[in-house]
Design a protein around this motif. Structure first.
Motif, PDB file in Angstrom:
ATOM      1  N   TYR A   1      11.818 -11.052  -2.472  1.00 51.81           N
ATOM      2  CA  TYR A   1      12.438 -11.471  -1.307  1.00 51.81           C
ATOM      3  C   TYR A   1      12.293 -12.481  -0.105  1.00 51.81           C
ATOM      4  CZ  TYR A   1      12.301  -5.876  -2.366  1.00 51.81           C
ATOM      5  OH  TYR A   1      11.912  -4.791  -2.911  1.00 51.81           O
TER       6      TYR A   1
ATOM      7  N   LEU B   1      15.685  -4.357  -0.392  1.00 51.36           N
ATOM      8  CA  LEU B   1      16.388  -3.319  -1.344  1.00 51.36           C
ATOM      9  C   LEU B   1      17.164  -2.072  -0.022  1.00 51.36           C
ATOM     10  CD1 LEU B   1      16.403  -3.308  -3.938  1.00 51.36           C
ATOM     11  CD2 LEU B   1      14.205  -2.430  -3.999  1.00 51.36           C
TER      12      LEU B   1
ATOM     13  N   LEU C   1       7.831  -2.454   3.252  1.00 51.36           N
ATOM     14  CA  LEU C   1       8.579  -1.175   2.413  1.00 51.36           C
ATOM     15  C   LEU C   1       8.630  -0.224   3.541  1.00 51.36           C
ATOM     16  CD1 LEU C   1       8.605   0.703  -0.335  1.00 51.36           C
ATOM     17  CD2 LEU C   1       6.897   0.420  -0.123  1.00 51.36           C
TER      18      LEU C   1
ATOM     19  N   SER D   1       7.232  -8.032  -5.099  1.00 58.85           N
ATOM     20  CA  SER D   1       6.358  -6.168  -5.701  1.00 58.85           C
ATOM     21  C   SER D   1       6.478  -6.751  -7.080  1.00 58.85           C
ATOM     22  CB  SER D   1       6.794  -5.704  -4.626  1.00 58.85           C
ATOM     23  OG  SER D   1       8.413  -4.977  -5.257  1.00 58.85           O
TER      24      SER D   1
HETATM   25  O1  LIG Z   1       9.635  -4.043  -3.369  1.00 57.72           O
HETATM   26  C1  LIG Z   1       9.217  -3.274  -2.809  1.00 57.72           C
HETATM   27  O2  LIG Z   1       7.939  -2.740  -2.068  1.00 57.72           O
HETATM   28  C2  LIG Z   1       9.697  -1.642  -3.355  1.00 57.72           C
HETATM   29  C3  LIG Z   1      10.413  -1.588  -4.534  1.00 57.72           C
HETATM   30  C4  LIG Z   1      11.309  -0.055  -4.863  1.00 57.72           C
HETATM   31  O3  LIG Z   1      11.701   0.341  -4.155  1.00 57.72           O
HETATM   32  C5  LIG Z   1      11.469  -0.689  -6.023  1.00 57.72           C
HETATM   33  O4  LIG Z   1      11.712  -1.613  -7.260  1.00 57.72           O
HETATM   34  O5  LIG Z   1      12.628   0.915  -6.537  1.00 57.72           O
END
Ligand SMILES: O=C(O)CCC(=O)C(=O)O
Ligand SMILES: [Fe+2]
Length: 169
Positions: free
Chosen positions: A29, A41, A62, A113
């Motif tokens: 991100y 997201l 998140l 992430s």
């Molecule tokens: O980037 C995040 O912390 C969450 C990622 C997520 O929810 C997903 O990839 O489904």
């Protein structure tokens, strides 16, 4: 988890089948000059049985939806976050919920992430465990082929709708 539901210890493991799937998603991100306008997201629940999430331990973002309110998920360095996905919600007849979550962007910092999604064999069907269905608690979800369920995920997330709603009775 199976024990908490009063099921055989192996119930959930047995559902995975011979060709259970695991997907990894790395998300990057970048900094976003207008975080109030752009999600990292969009709100969604995971289509998996379980998701193991390794989040950036320097920057939050998140958030989880509870009773109509968005809460920040705290950063706990050197830990993995385990999230319940829709397949567990269906198999547990709604006793376990796949929480709706999203990622917000940040004007100053980029974020990383890694999510590992564990899924039942896509060729198999899932449905509420028969032991969890009775007159008082009828089946809340219809039987669905995992492949078909997963196929709907991205379209629903982009439309802002929830794929789990398509299998609710
Ligand atoms: O980037 C995040 O912390 C969450 C990622 C997520 O929810 C997903 O990839 O489904
Ligand atoms: Fe997710």
């Amino acid at each position: 988890m199976a024990r908490l539901l009063g099921l055989d210890d192996d119930y959930i493991m047995d559902q995975f089948g011979e060709k259970a799937d695991t997907y990894a998603r790395f998300s990057y991100y970048p900094e976003c000059p207008r975080p109030e306008l752009v999600f990292g997201l969009k709100p969604h629940s995971d289509g998996s049985v379980l998701t193991v999430l390794m989040v950036d331990d320097t920057i939050g973002g998140l958030q989880i939806l509870r009773d109509g309110v968005w809460f920040d998920v705290p950063i706990v360095p050197h830990t993995l976050l385990i999230n319940i996905g829709d397949q567990t919600e269906i198999m547990s007849n709604g006793i376990f919920k796949g929480p709706v979550h999203r990622v917000v962007t940040n004007a100053e910092k980029e974020r990383l992430s890694l999510a590992l999604f564990y899924s039942v064999d896509p060729e198999r069907e899932i449905e509420p465990a028969t032991q969890l269905v009775d007159e008082k608690r009828p089946a809340l979800y219809r039987k669905v082929k995992v492949k078909d369920y997963i196929a709907g995920l991205y379209e629903h997330v982009s439309q802002g709708t929830m794929v789990i709603d398509t299998v609710k009775i």
